[in-house]
Design a protein around this motif. Structure first.
Motif, PDB file in Angstrom:
ATOM      1  N   CYS A  54      34.978  37.338  27.455  1.00 51.58           N
ATOM      2  CA  CYS A  54      33.932  37.776  28.368  1.00 51.58           C
ATOM      3  C   CYS A  54      32.895  36.663  28.555  1.00 51.58           C
ATOM      4  O   CYS A  54      32.641  35.886  27.637  1.00 51.58           O
ATOM      5  N   VAL A  55      32.333  36.607  29.719  1.00 53.78           N
ATOM      6  CA  VAL A  55      31.270  35.639  30.010  1.00 53.78           C
ATOM      7  C   VAL A  55      29.966  36.137  29.412  1.00 53.78           C
ATOM      8  O   VAL A  55      29.632  37.318  29.521  1.00 53.78           O
ATOM      9  N   ASP A  56      29.221  35.243  28.747  1.00 55.86           N
ATOM     10  CA  ASP A  56      27.882  35.599  28.275  1.00 55.86           C
ATOM     11  C   ASP A  56      26.874  34.626  28.882  1.00 55.86           C
ATOM     12  O   ASP A  56      27.242  33.713  29.625  1.00 55.86           O
ATOM     13  N   HIS A  95      25.899  46.027  33.978  1.00 57.04           N
ATOM     14  CA  HIS A  95      26.920  46.638  33.129  1.00 57.04           C
ATOM     15  C   HIS A  95      28.160  47.065  33.904  1.00 57.04           C
ATOM     16  O   HIS A  95      29.201  47.327  33.298  1.00 57.04           O
ATOM     17  N   SER A  96      28.055  47.130  35.211  1.00 54.48           N
ATOM     18  CA  SER A  96      29.203  47.540  36.017  1.00 54.48           C
ATOM     19  C   SER A  96      29.996  46.348  36.544  1.00 54.48           C
ATOM     20  O   SER A  96      31.007  46.534  37.236  1.00 54.48           O
ATOM     21  N   PHE A  97      29.552  45.138  36.232  1.00 57.33           N
ATOM     22  CA  PHE A  97      30.238  43.934  36.700  1.00 57.33           C
ATOM     23  C   PHE A  97      30.735  43.158  35.479  1.00 57.33           C
ATOM     24  O   PHE A  97      29.958  42.493  34.798  1.00 57.33           O
ATOM     25  N   LEU A  98      32.012  43.268  35.187  1.00 58.96           N
ATOM     26  CA  LEU A  98      32.587  42.634  34.010  1.00 58.96           C
ATOM     27  C   LEU A  98      33.087  41.243  34.372  1.00 58.96           C
ATOM     28  O   LEU A  98      34.029  41.083  35.141  1.00 58.96           O
ATOM     29  N   MET A  99      32.453  40.220  33.809  1.00 58.81           N
ATOM     30  CA  MET A  99      32.786  38.827  34.097  1.00 58.81           C
ATOM     31  C   MET A  99      33.580  38.248  32.931  1.00 58.81           C
ATOM     32  O   MET A  99      33.181  38.374  31.764  1.00 58.81           O
ATOM     33  N   MET A 100      34.690  37.584  33.245  1.00 61.98           N
ATOM     34  CA  MET A 100      35.556  37.014  32.214  1.00 61.98           C
ATOM     35  C   MET A 100      35.947  35.592  32.588  1.00 61.98           C
ATOM     36  O   MET A 100      35.965  35.236  33.757  1.00 61.98           O
ATOM     37  N   TYR A 113      38.217  32.026  36.270  1.00 64.67           N
ATOM     38  CA  TYR A 113      37.195  33.068  36.262  1.00 64.67           C
ATOM     39  C   TYR A 113      37.793  34.312  36.897  1.00 64.67           C
ATOM     40  O   TYR A 113      38.450  34.234  37.941  1.00 64.67           O
ATOM     41  N   PHE A 114      37.612  35.455  36.256  1.00 63.16           N
ATOM     42  CA  PHE A 114      38.064  36.712  36.837  1.00 63.16           C
ATOM     43  C   PHE A 114      37.068  37.806  36.491  1.00 63.16           C
ATOM     44  O   PHE A 114      36.280  37.683  35.558  1.00 63.16           O
ATOM     45  N   PHE A 115      37.071  38.867  37.284  1.00 65.00           N
ATOM     46  CA  PHE A 115      36.043  39.890  37.120  1.00 65.00           C
ATOM     47  C   PHE A 115      36.568  41.251  37.547  1.00 65.00           C
ATOM     48  O   PHE A 115      37.576  41.376  38.243  1.00 65.00           O
ATOM     49  N   LEU A 116      35.834  42.272  37.115  1.00 63.48           N
ATOM     50  CA  LEU A 116      36.051  43.641  37.569  1.00 63.48           C
ATOM     51  C   LEU A 116      34.708  44.172  38.047  1.00 63.48           C
ATOM     52  O   LEU A 116      33.775  44.320  37.259  1.00 63.48           O
ATOM     53  N   ARG A 117      34.596  44.400  39.344  1.00 56.45           N
ATOM     54  CA  ARG A 117      33.408  45.028  39.912  1.00 56.45           C
ATOM     55  C   ARG A 117      33.659  46.534  39.884  1.00 56.45           C
ATOM     56  O   ARG A 117      34.472  47.058  40.650  1.00 56.45           O
TER      57      ARG A 117
END
Length: 205
Positions: A54-56, A95-100, A113-117
């Protein structure tokens, strides 16, 4: 409904900002464990010489540089948000945007980079970009599968909007997961919903 929100996002940014703010609050209440689920699944993602996490906040400068250095032609079909530090910081707090991210273990640099909106209604929209220097190694396909595993464990339905001209994404998404619905959108885009292939079905964490 999905097409409506896509229109709002691209054409009425003020309303979209309000939607994002409300959704963040409601999503955190309904899906408080998403980040933990994602962390656990990302640890099990196997990519030779690459790692996913996960991106921090400590990653944001490097992530911004990675995204902004991609050629305009390469990001032609990848425009989910702005790539500047300020935008990434705002999304990282959402919290609803998961960045990886994907890191090349050889040099320690971000190469994907990939994500779940995500929406409190139970839907998640997936997007990804992999650096051109590491394309063709199966990373994109692995990221599609990883995101689907996260959604499956979190009880979210996973969608994506993909251009009919983006052959690489169309190939990798269908290789990784089953497509259960397609709907034509404007400007040659397709709204697609996915599920895990039977051989990839995962139980909840």
């Amino acid at each position: 409904m999905a097409a409506f929100f896509i229109f709002i996002k691209h054409n009425v940014p003020f309303i979209w900002n309000i939607v994002e703010w409300l959704n963040c609050i409601l999503f955190k209440c309904r899906y408080p464990q998403l980040y933990k689920i994602a962390e656990d699944i990302l640890k099990t993602t196997t990519l030779s010489n690459f790692s996913c996490s996960c991106v921090d906040f400590n990653d944001l400068n490097d992530l911004s540089r990675f995204l902004e250095h991609q050629s305009k032609e390469y990001v032609k079909y990848f425009n989910p948000h702005k790539f500047d530090y300020s935008t990434l910081r705002r999304l990282c707090k959402d919290h609803s945007f998961l960045m990886m991210k994907v890191v090349n273990e050889t040099d320690g640099n971000i190469c994907g980079y990939f994500f779940l909106r995500c929406f409190f209604t139970g839907r998640a929209f997936h997007g990804l970009i992999v650096d051109s220097s590491v394309r063709g190694l199966g990373i994109g396909t692995s990221l599609w599968l990883t995101s689907m595993r996260i959604c499956n464990a979190a009880h979210l339905r996973m969608f994506a909007t993909i251009s009919i001209h983006n052959n690489a994404s169309l190939y990798s998404c269908k290789k990784a997961n089953d497509v259960i619905e397609e709907k034509k959108l404007s400007e040659d885009y397709i709204l697609m919903e996915f599920k895990l292939k039977d051989k990839n079905v995962e139980t909840d964490i």
